[in-house]
Design an enzyme around this catalytic site. Structure first.
Site, mmCIF file in Angstrom:
data_model
loop_
_atom_site.group_PDB
_atom_site.id
_atom_site.type_symbol
_atom_site.label_atom_id
_atom_site.label_comp_id
_atom_site.label_asym_id
_atom_site.label_seq_id
_atom_site.Cartn_x
_atom_site.Cartn_y
_atom_site.Cartn_z
ATOM 1 N N ASP A 85 0.816 -1.208 0.000
ATOM 2 C CA ASP A 85 0.000 0.000 0.000
ATOM 3 C C ASP A 85 0.854 1.263 0.000
ATOM 4 O OD1 ASP A 85 -3.048 0.901 0.704
ATOM 5 O OD2 ASP A 85 -1.608 2.217 1.700
ATOM 6 N N PHE A 107 -5.556 2.159 0.445
ATOM 7 C CA PHE A 107 -5.859 1.608 -0.868
ATOM 8 C C PHE A 107 -5.977 0.095 -0.825
ATOM 9 C CE2 PHE A 107 -3.816 5.727 -2.257
ATOM 10 C CZ PHE A 107 -5.039 6.329 -2.498
ATOM 11 N N ASP A 108 -5.359 -0.565 0.142
ATOM 12 C CA ASP A 108 -5.654 -1.976 0.379
ATOM 13 C C ASP A 108 -7.122 -2.149 0.727
ATOM 14 O OD1 ASP A 108 -3.580 -3.935 0.041
ATOM 15 O OD2 ASP A 108 -2.459 -2.959 1.631
ATOM 16 N N VAL A 109 -7.599 -1.340 1.667
ATOM 17 C CA VAL A 109 -8.997 -1.447 2.104
ATOM 18 C C VAL A 109 -9.942 -1.108 0.956
ATOM 19 C CG1 VAL A 109 -10.732 -0.475 3.651
ATOM 20 C CG2 VAL A 109 -8.444 -0.994 4.519
ATOM 21 N N GLY A 119 -10.100 -3.872 -1.454
ATOM 22 C CA GLY A 119 -10.953 -4.938 -0.930
ATOM 23 C C GLY A 119 -12.421 -4.639 -1.143
#
Length: 410
Positions: A155, A183-185, A188
């Site tokens: 991220d 940006f990971d979240v 997802g």
């Protein structure tokens, strides 16, 4: 939705007793770290049955410490509820056969391997789809599957490469990362939307399909007005600290004992704010009367507002402004944020699991009128459900005698 057949294992019983809009669907979760596990946790909350497959070394987040709770990584615990777990070495023929048996009964396969990684292990996306045409294959990468296929998908790298760090921080400071792996979240969340849409499409038209997303494309999409402005004008936005490029006052302001955030988004709200501040002249001043003028002349307006706001405490201003319809609020720490949500009746924290493995967990933010979301399984220990998964996948005659975790639905 796959036919579970005879209820010969804990997994079958769990599927049969699940509730929610995705009850009956099974997800084979080959993901690790954050984006993919966060997505599968959300799917599990909605009723899907999640089979988390971990490598012999386990998900990296198990070892991301501190902080810890009862000796376990809080990072791992925060994104892996509602999952069954089995440890498989996909380089081992027997474990690879088990993985394929799981896929045969699953509806969705989720992974975040680097492009080409699963092909080396005998589970390439194209091969899997040919063998299991019902399967939805959903994958996450860092920078896509073409020119960026060899770049590691962290991220922090995406925040830097996308331009997000460039616009985060004060004007005179170095670029900053966000306080979370945002940006990971967000990836997802996008992956979850893609999976649910693909399930709906399969119910209408038959076979599954492959869907993919990546952190870089998600970052550019989620920067919305900032990337949109750059694309339209050819100019890059600059760091503005806590201020907004197009709206003012939309920032923290000093009070007598701290700071309060004002988020005044239109002229009507601004006129009302000036009345409550007992400065109606600031609403008719030509420098500040229109939204565009307030943005352009913020350097002149800011000290005038600050002088007034410093005459009372944050709580006093909140109690005056908020009931009148002025968007404002305190700057809480994270624990304070949970307490603030609780004071609003949002019940942000619930419990998951049973007995010694019962944990506090942050509630899924989606509500359904016809369903309660599931909070049944605590984040699993490595290989915790091997016997139950093998029995369900037809790889062993062993059965799990332990009762299905009942838990308390939301």
């Amino acid at each position: 939705m796959r036919n579970a057949g005879e209820l010969n294992s804990v997994i079958d019983e769990y599927i049969a007793s699940s509730t929610g809009p995705l009850a009956g669907f099974v997800v084979a979760d080959f993901g690790r770290v954050l984006a993919a596990p966060y997505s599968t946790m959300l799917l599990g909350d909605l009723g899907a049955t999640i089979i988390k497959i971990e490598a012999p070394s386990g998900d990296e987040t198990r070892w991301w410490q501190p902080p810890v709770y009862q000796g376990e990584s809080t990072y791992y615990l925060s994104i892996n509820r509602n999952k069954f777990n089995i440890q498989l070495d996909l380089r081992d023929p027997a474990d690879l056969a088990t993985a394929r048996a799981i896929l045969a009964r699953a509806d969705v396969m989720v992974d975040n391997f680097k492009p080409g990684g699963l092909e080396k292990l005998g589970l390439g996306h194209d091969d899997v789809r040919r063998e299991f045409p019902h399967l939805i294959v959903a994958s996450v990468t860092g920078f896509g599957e073409t020119g960026g296929k060899d770049l590691p998908g962290y991220d922090l790298l995406v925040q830097a490469a996308s331009g997000h760090m460039h616009i985060t921080g004060d004007v005179d400071t170095e670029p900053y990362r966000a306080g979370i792996a945002m940006f990971d979240v967000m990836t997802g969340l996008h992956l979850t939307i893609g999976i649910v849409s693909a399930l709906l499409d399969r119910e209408r038209h038959g076979n599954g399909q492959r869907i993919s997303t990546n952190l870089m494309a998600t970052a550019l999409s989620c920067m919305a007005n900032q990337t949109g402005a750059a694309a339209l004008t050819g100019a890059s936005p600059m760091r503005m600290g806590n201020e907004h490029p197009s709206i003012y006052p939309y920032a923290p302001f000093e009070t007598s004992d701290g700071r309060i955030v004002l988020a005044v988004g239109n002229d009507r709200q601004y006129v009302l704010l000036c009345d409550l501040l007992e400065r109606p002249d600031l609403a008719t001043d030509r420098r500040f009367a229109a939204a565009k003028d307030r943005s352009n002349n913020r350097a002149q307006l800011e000290p005038l507002l600050t002088e007034i706001l410093q005459q009372r405490t944050t709580q006093e201003w909140f109690d005056l402004l908020s009931p009148a319809g002025i968007p404002c609020g305190p700057i809480n720490d994270v624990l304070g944020g949970l307490k603030f949500a609780e004071s609003l009746g949002l019940d942000p924290v619930t419990q998951v699991g049973e007995g010694e493995r019962r944990f506090a967990t942050v509630r899924n933010p989606v509500n359904y009128s016809e369903y309660d979301l599931q909070y049944r399984l605590a984040p699993p220990q490595l290989d915790e459900h091997r016997d139950a998964i093998l029995a369900w996948a037809g790889q062993s005659s062993a059965t799990q005698e332990a009762p299905v975790p009942s838990g308390a639905n939301a």
